[in-house]
Design an enzyme around this catalytic site. Structure first.
Site, short mmCIF file in Angstrom:
data_model
loop_
_atom_site.label_atom_id
_atom_site.label_comp_id
_atom_site.label_asym_id
_atom_site.label_seq_id
_atom_site.Cartn_x
_atom_site.Cartn_y
_atom_site.Cartn_z
N LYS A 25 -34.91 13.88 -31.78
CA LYS A 25 -34.05 13.12 -31.00
C LYS A 25 -32.59 13.37 -31.36
O LYS A 25 -31.91 13.43 -30.34
CB LYS A 25 -34.23 11.39 -31.46
CG LYS A 25 -35.58 11.04 -30.79
CD LYS A 25 -35.83 9.46 -31.55
CE LYS A 25 -37.11 9.00 -31.15
NZ LYS A 25 -37.49 7.85 -31.86
N SER A 62 -34.81 -0.97 -42.19
CA SER A 62 -34.57 -1.55 -41.15
C SER A 62 -34.81 -0.94 -40.07
O SER A 62 -35.17 -1.46 -38.89
CB SER A 62 -33.08 -2.19 -41.00
OG SER A 62 -32.17 -0.88 -41.19
N CYS A 94 -30.75 5.27 -33.14
CA CYS A 94 -30.08 4.93 -34.37
C CYS A 94 -29.21 5.97 -35.16
O CYS A 94 -28.07 5.98 -35.30
CB CYS A 94 -30.60 3.79 -35.18
SG CYS A 94 -32.19 4.42 -35.87
N VAL A 146 -33.28 -6.45 -34.06
CA VAL A 146 -32.27 -5.91 -33.02
C VAL A 146 -31.92 -6.83 -32.09
O VAL A 146 -30.82 -7.26 -31.83
CB VAL A 146 -32.65 -4.41 -32.35
CG1 VAL A 146 -31.55 -4.27 -31.26
CG2 VAL A 146 -32.67 -3.43 -33.43
N GLN A 182 -33.07 7.27 -43.84
CA GLN A 182 -33.13 6.13 -43.04
C GLN A 182 -33.77 5.02 -43.74
O GLN A 182 -34.98 5.08 -44.46
CB GLN A 182 -33.97 6.32 -41.79
CG GLN A 182 -33.07 7.55 -40.89
CD GLN A 182 -33.88 7.86 -39.41
OE1 GLN A 182 -33.73 9.14 -39.11
NE2 GLN A 182 -34.43 6.89 -38.94
N THR A 201 -36.54 -11.97 -30.43
CA THR A 201 -37.02 -12.57 -31.76
C THR A 201 -37.15 -11.26 -32.93
O THR A 201 -37.06 -11.51 -33.96
CB THR A 201 -38.31 -13.04 -31.75
OG1 THR A 201 -39.39 -12.16 -31.17
CG2 THR A 201 -38.34 -14.19 -31.10
N HIS A 229 -28.41 3.42 -42.49
CA HIS A 229 -28.80 4.89 -42.61
C HIS A 229 -27.73 5.79 -43.09
O HIS A 229 -26.54 5.46 -42.69
CB HIS A 229 -29.20 5.28 -41.21
CG HIS A 229 -30.54 4.77 -40.64
ND1 HIS A 229 -31.39 3.83 -41.23
CD2 HIS A 229 -30.85 4.84 -39.24
CE1 HIS A 229 -32.24 3.57 -40.40
NE2 HIS A 229 -32.19 4.08 -39.33
#
Length: 337
Positions: free
Chosen positions: A214, A159, A129, A15, A156, A12, A243
């Site tokens: 990351k 979203s 992402c 993504v 970014q 739901t 992004h």
């Protein structure tokens, strides 16, 4: 190609919903489809290829008979159910960060390290992402010159904080347009509309956020470059989707600007948009709801010390699609093929 029983864990969310669209768009051979979410969503209806699918509560028995699980849930949910799915014989492509740095779990971008898919033991991790968007853009140049160092600033979109982030930015923009006061933010630490927030994730002891680390930690694993050095600053911007990243690269060997442009133009998953004279360069609006990473503003790093080899570029990509859902479905297709 035979059909595969597929479960979407976290169906739901933004993504998860996009994963369904990507499965349909890429004509993935879905047999039995299960949409799994929390008990609050159980019993509700979602559509797949024009058919109603009832959402089920994520429980151990829900993974019985599944071949592939697409994970779009938070870390704690992934840690709870991904091992269950593996025990029941399914391969999970997980979009959370729970398994990304696990040495026994491949971390895959199909355009960059497709060979790593074969190394899975029931779990394949989907990268962050911003990592996906940045590495799809720079991998063709890494093949040419060998990247030693990256200096990155990411811009970014809302979203990246999921459906709640998108709704909050929409609400804030509507209130500002109506001349109203913006209410206390919930998805972000501060008001995002008409603002920039130079923090995504928590800070470590030397002042870098978890999101900023990351790019280095995941980049080393994906590129098989243990000595890759990355200095990254991540900023949340009042953009709905896609992004953007400013990236300066230092290479082991010289890479010319035209050589770089040619490599980017020929690279899978990349669209070169680089004609300053025509004001042509990547922008988030242009990259929204499609899967290519747009790359432009390719130029020499004029700050590089003599004898150092450097280029700077700008790239944009849809965070929900290639930055998450599309990448996961691409991996699933590799498993199926």
């Amino acid at each position: 190609m035979r059909s595969y029983n597929v479960a979407v864990l976290g169906a739901t969310g933004a993504v998860g919903q996009q994963m369904l669209k990507c499965l349909a768009e890429q004509d993935f051979p879905v047999g039995n489809l299960k949409l799994l979410a929390s008990s609050r969503s159980a019993g509700k209806i979602m559509q797949f290829k024009g058919e109603d699918v009832v959402i089920e509560e994520a429980r151990d028995e829900a993974f019985d008979g599944m071949d592939i699980v697409l994970g779009a849930a938070e870390n704690n949910i992934a840690e709870r159910f991904v091992p269950v799915a593996r025990e029941k014989g399914a391969v999970t492509v997980d979009n959370s960060s729970a398994y990304r740095l696990d040495p026994d779990v491949p971390l895959v971008i199909p355009e960059v390290n497709p060979e790593d898919v074969a190394k899975h033991n029931g779990i394949i991790a989907n990268p962050n992402c911003a990592t996906i968007i940045g590495l799809v853009a720079v991998n063709p140049l890494h093949k040419l010159g060998g990247i030693k160092r990256m200096v990155v600033s990411t811009y970014q979109a809302a979203s990246g904080a999921g459906v709640g982030g998108l709704r909050e930015l929409e609400s804030q923009m509507a209130r500002i347009a109506a001349g109203e006061q913006v209410e206390d933010p919930k998805a972000f630490a501060y008001q995002l509309a008409c603002n920039l927030i130079p923090q995504i994730g928590g800070f470590d002891e030397v002042g870098y956020t978890s999101e900023e680390m990351k790019m280095q930690n995941e980049g080393r694993k994906i590129l098989h470059a243990a000595d890759l050095r990355v200095n990254c600053t991540c900023v949340r911007v009042p953009v709905m989707r896609s992004h953007s990243e400013s990236i300066t690269l230092e290479f082991e060997r010289e890479v010319g600007v035209e050589e770089a442009r040619a490599a980017l133009a020929a690279a899978p998953g990349v669209k070169l948009v680089d004609d300053p004279s025509a004001l042509a360069y990547p922008m988030p609006l242009d990259t929204t709801d499609q899967d290519d990473i747009f790359v432009g503003r390719v130029r020499e790093d004029i700050s590089a010390e003599p004898g150092r080899h450097g280029l700077t570029l700008w790239c944009c990509g849809d965070q929900i699609r290639k930055g998450a859902a599309t990448n996961a479905v691409q991996i699933a297709k590799m498993l199926a093929e």
